[in-house]
Motif scaffolding. Structure first.
Motif, PDB file in Angstrom:
ATOM      1  N   SER A  61      43.772  46.918  31.481  1.00 16.05           N
ATOM      2  CA  SER A  61      43.644  45.468  31.671  1.00 16.05           C
ATOM      3  C   SER A  61      42.184  45.062  31.847  1.00 16.05           C
ATOM      4  O   SER A  61      41.726  44.063  31.275  1.00 16.05           O
ATOM      5  N   TRP A  62      41.481  45.822  32.643  1.00 16.34           N
ATOM      6  CA  TRP A  62      40.060  45.546  32.923  1.00 16.34           C
ATOM      7  C   TRP A  62      39.252  45.521  31.621  1.00 16.34           C
ATOM      8  O   TRP A  62      38.425  44.630  31.413  1.00 16.34           O
ATOM      9  N   ALA A 111      38.660  32.699  36.180  1.00 19.08           N
ATOM     10  CA  ALA A 111      39.569  33.064  37.263  1.00 19.08           C
ATOM     11  C   ALA A 111      40.988  33.178  36.745  1.00 19.08           C
ATOM     12  O   ALA A 111      41.717  34.118  37.086  1.00 19.08           O
ATOM     13  N   ILE A 112      41.375  32.228  35.909  1.00 24.99           N
ATOM     14  CA  ILE A 112      42.723  32.258  35.338  1.00 24.99           C
ATOM     15  C   ILE A 112      42.903  33.503  34.476  1.00 24.99           C
ATOM     16  O   ILE A 112      43.939  34.179  34.532  1.00 24.99           O
ATOM     17  N   GLU A 113      41.892  33.812  33.681  1.00 27.65           N
ATOM     18  CA  GLU A 113      41.954  35.003  32.821  1.00 27.65           C
ATOM     19  C   GLU A 113      42.125  36.272  33.651  1.00 27.65           C
ATOM     20  O   GLU A 113      43.008  37.109  33.385  1.00 27.65           O
ATOM     21  N   GLY A 114      41.264  36.452  34.678  1.00 28.07           N
ATOM     22  CA  GLY A 114      41.309  37.668  35.482  1.00 28.07           C
ATOM     23  C   GLY A 114      42.577  37.791  36.312  1.00 28.07           C
ATOM     24  O   GLY A 114      43.187  38.863  36.379  1.00 28.07           O
ATOM     25  N   LEU A 119      47.935  40.032  37.638  1.00 25.78           N
ATOM     26  CA  LEU A 119      49.349  39.846  37.969  1.00 25.78           C
ATOM     27  C   LEU A 119      50.255  40.515  36.935  1.00 25.78           C
ATOM     28  O   LEU A 119      51.274  41.124  37.291  1.00 25.78           O
ATOM     29  N   ALA A 120      49.889  40.419  35.677  1.00 27.96           N
ATOM     30  CA  ALA A 120      50.690  41.053  34.632  1.00 27.96           C
ATOM     31  C   ALA A 120      50.737  42.560  34.829  1.00 27.96           C
ATOM     32  O   ALA A 120      51.789  43.204  34.656  1.00 27.96           O
ATOM     33  N   THR A 121      49.599  43.136  35.202  1.00 30.57           N
ATOM     34  CA  THR A 121      49.535  44.580  35.416  1.00 30.57           C
ATOM     35  C   THR A 121      50.349  44.987  36.636  1.00 30.57           C
ATOM     36  O   THR A 121      51.107  45.962  36.593  1.00 30.57           O
ATOM     37  N   VAL A 122      50.187  44.240  37.721  1.00 30.82           N
ATOM     38  CA  VAL A 122      50.952  44.540  38.935  1.00 30.82           C
ATOM     39  C   VAL A 122      52.447  44.435  38.663  1.00 30.82           C
ATOM     40  O   VAL A 122      53.237  45.295  39.079  1.00 30.82           O
ATOM     41  N   ASN A 123      52.847  43.386  37.956  1.00 31.32           N
ATOM     42  CA  ASN A 123      54.269  43.176  37.686  1.00 31.32           C
ATOM     43  C   ASN A 123      54.863  44.245  36.773  1.00 31.32           C
ATOM     44  O   ASN A 123      56.071  44.487  36.797  1.00 31.32           O
TER      45      ASN A 123
END
Length: 329
Positions: free
Chosen positions: A126-127, A226-229, A234-238
Motif C-alpha cells: 500500500s505504501w 490525507a484522503i489518499e493515505g 483503512l483498505a489495508t487494515v480491513n
C-alpha cells in the motif's frame, strides 16, 4: 530519591510457576521524585483503587510477576511531549526507560515502519502505491495511534546489561486504527468540500474550528493527500486476515559506569493474549508484548533476564494473576 532494592531470581521465578536455575541478582529502580506523570494501574475493580501513584506502587507493579498491573509512563495524554520514566541499575549497568516523544519518532520511526512492513507486507504494498505526501499521512496515523505512552507490566535486568521489558496493549490493533483513521478520513473529506467555498464561508468555518483562515486553507490543500493515505491505510487494515499486532514503545538509554553506551527503542510486533482487558476502557491490555536485549559478551557467564514469554510461563503468570484478582473481589 527513594531507592528500593529488589531481589529477582530463583525464588521469584519459582513463585511464578516457572523453573529456573539462575542465581539472584540485585536490581535498583528509581523514579525521579520531581516526576509525577506516571501512574500504576492496579486492575482493582474498586474505581477508587484502580490507580496508584508514586514510586513504591510503580516498582511493585514492574516486578510482581502480574501482568494485570502495570505502570503507564506519561499517562496524561497520547501527545507525548516529555520522556517520563525510571532508571534501572544492576552492577555497573544502568538503563533509563522512558516514554517516547514526537522528536523520538524522527529518530526511530523509519526503522519502526520498516519492521512493520517486514511483519505485514501488505502495508509495504500500500505504501509503495502512494504519493509522497500521502505516505507521510500513512506514517503519521501509526505515530498517533497511542504507542508512545507505554504501559510497562514487567521489567527485568541483569548485570550483563541484558534486559526484558513486557508491555500490555491491544492484542489486535485493527479496531483502534479503523476508528482513528476513520475519524480522520471523515474530517479530511469535510475539509475537501470546503475547497469550493466562498471566502466568507471559509472564514466562518475557520472561526468555528478556532484557527485562522490561512491555516484552514493549508488544511484544505492537504486534504486530498490525507484522503489518499487514510483510504489506503483503512483498505489495508480491513483486508488483513490476521490480528494486527504492534506494541507500545519505550525508549531505552543504556549506560555503563556512567558512560552512555547507546539508545534502543523497545517494541514488538508479536503479542500473547493476556486473558484480561482493562477495567477502565474494557478494551486494552488484551495483549502482552515482550522486548529482550541480550547482555554483553564480556559478562556471558551471567544469566539473561528470565521474564521471557514462553507459553508455559505465561500460563503460570496469568493463573497467578487471576487467583489474585478473585481473592481481591
Amino acid at each position: 530519591m527513594l531507592t528500593q532494592r529488589l531481589l529477582l531470581g530463583l525464588s521469584l521465578v519459582a513463585s511464578l510457576g516457572a523453573i529456573a536455575t539462575q542465581p539472584a541478582w540485585s536490581l535498583t529502580l528509581d523514579f525521579d521524585d520531581a516526576e509525577t506523570n506516571y501512574r500504576t494501574y492496579t486492575h482493582n475493580p474498586d474505581p477508587d483503587a484502580l490507580y496508584q501513584y508514586g514510586q513504591a506502587a510503580a516498582i511493585q507493579a514492574l516486578t510482581d510477576g502480574d501482568f494485570s498491573t502495570n505502570v503507564e509512563l506519561y499517562y496524561s495524554g497520547e501527545n507525548v511531549t516529555e520522556n517520563v520514566g525510571f532508571n534501572a541499575t544492576v552492577g555497573n549497568y544502568t538503563a533509563r526507560v522512558t516514554s517516547v516523544t514526537t522528536a523520538d519518532w524522527q529518530e526511530y520511526g523509519t526503522q519502526w515502519m520498516n519492521d512493520l512492513f517486514t511483519r505485514y507486507d501488505s502495508f509495504q504494498t500500500s505504501w509503495n502505491s502512494l504519493s509522497s505526501p500521502a505516505q507521510t499521512v500513512f506514517e503519521e496515523t501509526f505515530k498517533h495511534a497511542g504507542l508512545g505512552d507505554p504501559n510497562i507490566a514487567q521489567f527485568a535486568m541483569d548485570n550483563s546489561g541484558g534486559m526484558t521489558i513486557s508491555t500490555v496493549g491491544f492484542y489486535d490493533l485493527r479496531g483502534v486504527l479503523q476508528t482513528r483513521a476513520g475519524e480522520k478520513l471523515a474530517q479530511s473529506q469535510t475539509l475537501a468540500k470546503l475547497a469550493t467555498a466562498t471566502n466568507t464561508q471559509k472564514a466562518a468555518a475557520a472561526a468555528k474550528m478556532g484557527i485562522t483562515t490561512t491555516a484552514l486553507n493549508a488544511q484544505i490543500a492537504a486534504s486530498p493527500f490525507a484522503i489518499e493515505g487514510l483510504t489506503a491505510l483503512l483498505a489495508t487494515v480491513n483486508s488483513l486476515q490476521e490480528a494486527l499486532q504492534a506494541s507500545e514503545v519505550a525508549r531505552v538509554d543504556i549506560y555503563k559506569d556512567g558512560e552512555f553506551q547507546g539508545r534502543e527503542y523497545a517494541y514488538s510486533f508479536s503479542a500473547v493474549a493476556s486473558g484480561i482487558t482493562a477495567l477502565d476502557d474494557g478494551e486494552s491490555y488484551s495483549g502482552v508484548y515482550t522486548w529482550t536485549k541480550p547482555g554483553t559478551q564480556e559478562s556471558s557467564g551471567v544469566p539473561e533476564p528470565t521474564f521471557l514469554l514462553a507459553t508455559a510461563v505465561v500460563g503460570g503468570l496469568f493463573s497467578a494473576a487471576k487467583r489474585k484478582q478473585k481473592q481481591a473481589r
